[in-house]
Design a protein around this motif. Sequence first.
Motif, mmCIF file in Angstrom:
data_model
loop_
_atom_site.group_PDB
_atom_site.id
_atom_site.type_symbol
_atom_site.label_atom_id
_atom_site.label_comp_id
_atom_site.label_asym_id
_atom_site.label_seq_id
_atom_site.Cartn_x
_atom_site.Cartn_y
_atom_site.Cartn_z
ATOM 1 N N UNK A 84 0.831 -1.195 0.000
ATOM 2 C CA UNK A 84 0.000 0.000 0.000
ATOM 3 C C UNK A 84 0.874 1.256 0.000
ATOM 4 N N UNK A 85 0.433 2.283 -0.734
ATOM 5 C CA UNK A 85 1.132 3.563 -0.731
ATOM 6 C C UNK A 85 0.919 4.296 0.586
ATOM 7 N N UNK A 86 -0.220 4.059 1.224
ATOM 8 C CA UNK A 86 -0.541 4.595 2.545
ATOM 9 C C UNK A 86 -1.401 3.569 3.273
ATOM 10 N N UNK A 203 5.988 3.589 13.514
ATOM 11 C CA UNK A 203 6.205 4.519 12.414
ATOM 12 C C UNK A 203 4.936 4.652 11.579
ATOM 13 N N UNK A 204 4.790 5.798 10.927
ATOM 14 C CA UNK A 204 3.547 6.089 10.205
ATOM 15 C C UNK A 204 3.268 5.077 9.103
ATOM 16 N N UNK A 205 4.317 4.499 8.515
ATOM 17 C CA UNK A 205 4.116 3.556 7.410
ATOM 18 C C UNK A 205 4.132 2.100 7.855
ATOM 19 N N UNK A 479 11.780 -1.436 1.778
ATOM 20 C CA UNK A 479 11.333 -0.304 0.967
ATOM 21 C C UNK A 479 10.598 0.755 1.786
ATOM 22 N N UNK A 480 10.915 1.997 1.507
ATOM 23 C CA UNK A 480 10.146 3.113 2.039
ATOM 24 C C UNK A 480 9.016 3.433 1.060
ATOM 25 N N UNK A 481 8.068 4.209 1.499
ATOM 26 C CA UNK A 481 7.007 4.637 0.593
ATOM 27 C C UNK A 481 7.610 5.365 -0.607
#
Length: 489
Positions: A84-86, A203-205, A479-481
């Motif tokens: 998911x992107x978010x 963390x937010x992601x 991977x990060x967003x």
Amino acid sequence: MDGGRVVVIGGGLAGISAALACSDAGRQVTLIESRNHLGGRVSSVKHPRQDWQLDNCQHACFRVYDRFLQLMGRAKAQQSIKLQANTNLPFALPQKKAFSALTTGRLSPPNHMMGSMLAFPFLSLRDKLAMRKAVKSLSSMNDLQMWELDDILFVDWLRKNGQTERAIERFWGFFVLAALNINIQEASAAQACMLFKNGLFGEADAFDVGAFTSDLSQSIEPALSSALEKAGVEIIRNSTVKGIEINDDCFTSVMMQDNKIQCSDVILATPHHITNRILQHSISASNEKHSQQLKSKIEKVCTDIAQMEYRSLIGIHSFYRGNRVPKDFTFAAMIDQPLIQMIFNRNSELDHPIEEGVQWISVPVSAADPYLKMSDEEILEQLDTVLDQLWPENKDIKRFEHLIVKTPKATIATTPGSAKLRPLSSVLGSNIAIAGCWTRTNWPSTMEGAVRSGLNAAAHILDIQWNSDKPWQQWPLRPKRGDEEWPIW
């Protein structure tokens, strides 16, 4: 640790991670697997009536699965997972045909979901206001304080921190059930606090969901097998290990059915009941070629293992010619549904449908022990009821095929006191390590826990200092967003 051959017993994620890490460090490695495929419990089964490979149970990963995603990156398997992107965590209340979702907003953790939480219709304002106390307690808790809670029930901790029964059932209970594979009424407070502190309120992601783009075996085995082979790892399939030969407190060879493999080091990466059997046989077959101290260590590990419990999983797979759920539906958690806990539209995850025009609905049932004796018909009747409630307009699209997969020994049960039963990788000595999602990783019995355990074992054998909360240095970072190498779901 003389630089000789490392034998890894067990070809699940723990064993694969350990084998790759040791080989990357320059060691000769042999990996032994009892079945004809790698991946362990993250695998597929063949449908008995169709030419389909199906997940043994619906699996998902999250962006917080740092080491698992590192492993997939090391194997160049980025295309096997959509992230998911978010964060978007949909919920549904079938009785009222109501939908909502928890999503990330602009606030910093642990308040990054506050906007969607305030709008969440399945909890009252009183429920939500009370949650602030628990979130504050989690945010201020250090690791030592957290693991001191292992002897108490999470539900008792929640009540002590002012949580309402509705919030316990509909919010806290869902995440414990789905992530820990245990009912909240019997879950360790320490393990559950770790889940929320490092996951949902981390963390937010952290809770961006990852979906597999084909069946489980196809998603992971080809890439991981290729990575092992290119790294020079010798893979022996369809071979059962009886025990490990011990001489002067060193584990010197792995005993197969018909032969032995000499080694300098051993990594035992099998489910805990199999580890118990192998260690017991190793002691009895070694003819006192070991000290009483080592024997006592092995007996202690085996005694602890024998006290560890399993919890089961059921994978429900239902197939339709046409869209039984809307084509753009991905997944949702079901509120107040003890059996049909989540519904996934597997087609939304796959690169290609398993058959043209066929929709694959997948339902994972966690802590499924009460339902193991239910017939397929009884289980499917409950699924049909929920589908009819949520999408009555599609009732005419009937199921033409199904498969229900029951796995009684799926994961360890993280009940109060279970953390102290989980052994450290290094517990038995310098040239043997224990791995598996059931070992002491501080993670629940998940894909991430399995990979961390394998890397813990490799670090012990390679004699390097490593903190599993830090990246494995030789592998790509998770991977990060916005990372373009990883597909977006």
